[in-house]
Design an enzyme around this catalytic site. Structure first.
Site, mmCIF file in Angstrom:
data_model
loop_
_atom_site.group_PDB
_atom_site.id
_atom_site.type_symbol
_atom_site.label_atom_id
_atom_site.label_comp_id
_atom_site.label_asym_id
_atom_site.label_seq_id
_atom_site.Cartn_x
_atom_site.Cartn_y
_atom_site.Cartn_z
ATOM 1 N N CYS A 189 2.363 2.387 -7.135
ATOM 2 C CA CYS A 189 1.096 2.903 -6.628
ATOM 3 C C CYS A 189 0.850 4.306 -7.176
ATOM 4 O O CYS A 189 1.777 5.102 -7.318
ATOM 5 C CB CYS A 189 1.031 2.858 -5.104
ATOM 6 S SG CYS A 189 1.685 4.279 -4.239
ATOM 7 N N GLU A 190 -0.405 4.552 -7.504
ATOM 8 C CA GLU A 190 -0.714 5.828 -8.153
ATOM 9 C C GLU A 190 -0.719 7.003 -7.177
ATOM 10 O O GLU A 190 -0.754 8.148 -7.588
ATOM 11 C CB GLU A 190 -2.051 5.750 -8.892
ATOM 12 C CG GLU A 190 -3.267 5.605 -8.010
ATOM 13 C CD GLU A 190 -4.533 5.424 -8.831
ATOM 14 O OE1 GLU A 190 -4.455 5.021 -10.002
ATOM 15 O OE2 GLU A 190 -5.621 5.680 -8.277
ATOM 16 N N HIS A 191 -0.661 6.696 -5.872
ATOM 17 C CA HIS A 191 -0.660 7.787 -4.895
ATOM 18 C C HIS A 191 0.726 8.367 -4.680
ATOM 19 O O HIS A 191 0.877 9.563 -4.487
ATOM 20 C CB HIS A 191 -1.210 7.295 -3.550
ATOM 21 C CG HIS A 191 -2.539 6.639 -3.673
ATOM 22 N ND1 HIS A 191 -2.724 5.289 -3.503
ATOM 23 C CD2 HIS A 191 -3.753 7.150 -3.981
ATOM 24 C CE1 HIS A 191 -3.996 4.990 -3.671
ATOM 25 N NE2 HIS A 191 -4.644 6.093 -3.980
ATOM 26 N N HIS A 192 1.740 7.490 -4.653
ATOM 27 C CA HIS A 192 3.100 7.952 -4.330
ATOM 28 C C HIS A 192 4.100 7.643 -5.437
ATOM 29 O O HIS A 192 5.275 7.999 -5.312
ATOM 30 C CB HIS A 192 3.591 7.274 -3.038
ATOM 31 C CG HIS A 192 2.717 7.531 -1.849
ATOM 32 N ND1 HIS A 192 1.719 6.671 -1.460
ATOM 33 C CD2 HIS A 192 2.672 8.577 -0.979
ATOM 34 C CE1 HIS A 192 1.109 7.159 -0.389
ATOM 35 N NE2 HIS A 192 1.664 8.313 -0.086
ATOM 36 N N GLN A 211 -3.878 -1.770 -6.078
ATOM 37 C CA GLN A 211 -3.949 -3.236 -6.134
ATOM 38 C C GLN A 211 -5.361 -3.742 -6.437
ATOM 39 O O GLN A 211 -5.543 -4.719 -7.170
ATOM 40 C CB GLN A 211 -3.437 -3.807 -4.804
ATOM 41 C CG GLN A 211 -3.261 -5.317 -4.842
ATOM 42 C CD GLN A 211 -2.685 -5.848 -3.550
ATOM 43 O OE1 GLN A 211 -1.791 -5.234 -2.956
ATOM 44 N NE2 GLN A 211 -3.189 -6.985 -3.098
ATOM 45 N N HIS A 237 3.553 -3.048 -0.283
ATOM 46 C CA HIS A 237 3.585 -1.678 -0.803
ATOM 47 C C HIS A 237 4.707 -0.888 -0.142
ATOM 48 O O HIS A 237 4.678 -0.671 1.080
ATOM 49 C CB HIS A 237 2.238 -0.992 -0.533
ATOM 50 C CG HIS A 237 1.103 -1.595 -1.310
ATOM 51 N ND1 HIS A 237 0.418 -0.890 -2.265
ATOM 52 C CD2 HIS A 237 0.573 -2.843 -1.291
ATOM 53 C CE1 HIS A 237 -0.513 -1.676 -2.799
ATOM 54 N NE2 HIS A 237 -0.441 -2.859 -2.212
ATOM 55 N N CYS A 260 5.244 2.173 -0.228
ATOM 56 C CA CYS A 260 4.791 3.445 0.370
ATOM 57 C C CYS A 260 4.345 3.229 1.813
ATOM 58 O O CYS A 260 4.180 4.188 2.561
ATOM 59 C CB CYS A 260 3.678 4.084 -0.460
ATOM 60 S SG CYS A 260 2.121 3.210 -0.430
HETATM 61 N N1 LIG Z 1 -6.502 0.915 -1.337
HETATM 62 C C1 LIG Z 1 -5.249 1.124 -1.727
HETATM 63 N N2 LIG Z 1 -4.537 2.073 -1.124
HETATM 64 C C2 LIG Z 1 -3.260 2.234 -1.532
HETATM 65 C C3 LIG Z 1 -2.656 1.473 -2.530
HETATM 66 N N3 LIG Z 1 -1.384 1.904 -2.678
HETATM 67 C C4 LIG Z 1 -1.228 2.907 -1.785
HETATM 68 N N4 LIG Z 1 -2.358 3.122 -1.081
HETATM 69 C C5 LIG Z 1 -2.719 4.074 -0.006
HETATM 70 O O1 LIG Z 1 -3.083 5.318 -0.550
HETATM 71 C C6 LIG Z 1 -3.277 6.182 0.566
HETATM 72 C C7 LIG Z 1 -3.026 7.623 0.183
HETATM 73 O O2 LIG Z 1 -3.395 8.347 1.327
HETATM 74 P P1 LIG Z 1 -3.175 9.905 1.543
HETATM 75 O O3 LIG Z 1 -3.640 10.234 2.942
HETATM 76 O O4 LIG Z 1 -3.761 10.658 0.405
HETATM 77 O O5 LIG Z 1 -1.584 10.029 1.399
HETATM 78 P P2 LIG Z 1 -0.479 10.113 2.545
HETATM 79 O O6 LIG Z 1 -0.665 11.329 3.371
HETATM 80 O O7 LIG Z 1 0.848 9.966 1.859
HETATM 81 O O8 LIG Z 1 -0.837 8.835 3.428
HETATM 82 P P3 LIG Z 1 0.058 7.932 4.404
HETATM 83 O O9 LIG Z 1 0.614 6.813 3.557
HETATM 84 O O10 LIG Z 1 -0.915 7.416 5.441
HETATM 85 O O11 LIG Z 1 1.147 8.785 4.973
HETATM 86 C C8 LIG Z 1 -2.363 5.625 1.647
HETATM 87 O O12 LIG Z 1 -3.193 5.172 2.693
HETATM 88 C C9 LIG Z 1 -1.666 4.430 0.973
HETATM 89 O O13 LIG Z 1 -1.368 3.378 1.878
HETATM 90 C C10 LIG Z 1 -3.447 0.456 -3.149
HETATM 91 O O14 LIG Z 1 -3.007 -0.271 -4.039
HETATM 92 N N5 LIG Z 1 -4.735 0.321 -2.713
HETATM 93 ZN ZN LIG Z 2 1.489 4.574 -2.222
#
Ligand SMILES: Nc1nc2c(ncn2[C@@H]2O[C@H](COP(=O)(O)OP(=O)(O)OP(=O)(O)O)[C@@H](O)[C@H]2O)c(=O)[nH]1
Ligand SMILES: [Zn+2]
Length: 197
Positions: free
Chosen positions: A88-91, A129, A157, A159
């Site tokens: 995932c590009e967020h984590h 995704q 996921h 994360c």
């Molecule tokens: N729509 C979508 N969200 C994703 C995917 N992979 C990870 N995420 C979400 O990306 C979001 C990033 O949210 P942020 O609030 O910026 O990050 P965070 O503080 O680490 O969020 P939490 O996971 O809620 O603790 C999270 O809600 C993840 O669940 C994906 O493939 N699609």
């Molecule tokens: Zn993630």
């Protein structure tokens, strides 16, 4: 529509030395002794793993679908349960699951293995995704120009399991429909029925 430059970025192997250096720095910054025996080879191992899990950046998915065959089968074709593994590009945490692809050819079909290669080319990068799902649908639509395409992706996921909300076992399901699948509930139902079997 994404162009080649949106897909074809770099060969991770060309940056091996720099990646190893930065992994070593991260080890140090999280409080580890990067020189202890168990960690000596870790930067090189992580870099080799990156070469695998980020191998998509060296591929233009259109090339994967380069070889097609002319065939007058204008009925539903499904390739299901294609396993994918992405980050995932967020984590930069793994997510993985299965891709199901259905399409109705319009004179052009692709070799069955090419659907799996397409899934790898699109998923072995930093992704969400939803984008994996729509990119697969758009690329098939662009290259094969079929009557219709439907893609369903299931994902778990890490994360959401190992950190954050810690909801182990929850699944995300995404879909994309193009062409006849948009108009025909019957065609969508046929696809969904067959991928459940
Ligand atoms: N729509 C979508 N969200 C994703 C995917 N992979 C990870 N995420 C979400 O990306 C979001 C990033 O949210 P942020 O609030 O910026 O990050 P965070 O503080 O680490 O969020 P939490 O996971 O809620 O603790 C999270 O809600 C993840 O669940 C994906 O493939 N699609
Ligand atoms: Zn993630």
């Amino acid at each position: 529509m994404a162009g080649a430059k949106d897909y074809l970025n770099t060969n991770v192997g060309d940056n091996r030395e720099q990646i190893e250096h930065h992994i070593r720095e991260i080890l140090r910054l999280i409080g580890e002794d990067a020189d202890r025996e168990g960690l000596l080879e870790t930067p090189a191992r992580v870099t080799r793993m990156y070469e695998e899990i980020f191998s998509g950046y060296a591929v233009d998915p259109r090339d994967v679908l380069g070889v097609t065959f002319d065939e007058q089968h204008e009925e539903l074709v499904i390739v299901k349960d294609i396993v994918y593994y992405s980050q995932c590009e967020h984590h930069m945490a793994p997510f993985f699951g299965k891709v199901h692809i259905g399409y109705v050819p319009s004179g052009k079909i692709a070799g069955l293995s090419k659907f799996a290669r397409l899934v790898d080319a699109v998923s072995r990068r930093l992704q969400v995704q939803e984008r994996i799902t729509s990119q697969i649908a758009d690329l098939l639509d662009e290259v094969l120009k079929p009557h219709g395409v439907m893609v369903v992706v299931e994902g778990e996921h890490l994360c959401m399991c190992a950190r954050g909300v810690k909801k182990y076992g929850s699944k995300t399901v995404t879909s994309a429909v193009r062409g006849h699948f948009r108009k025909s509930a019957t065609l969508r139902a046929e696809f969904l029925g067959l991928i459940k079997q």
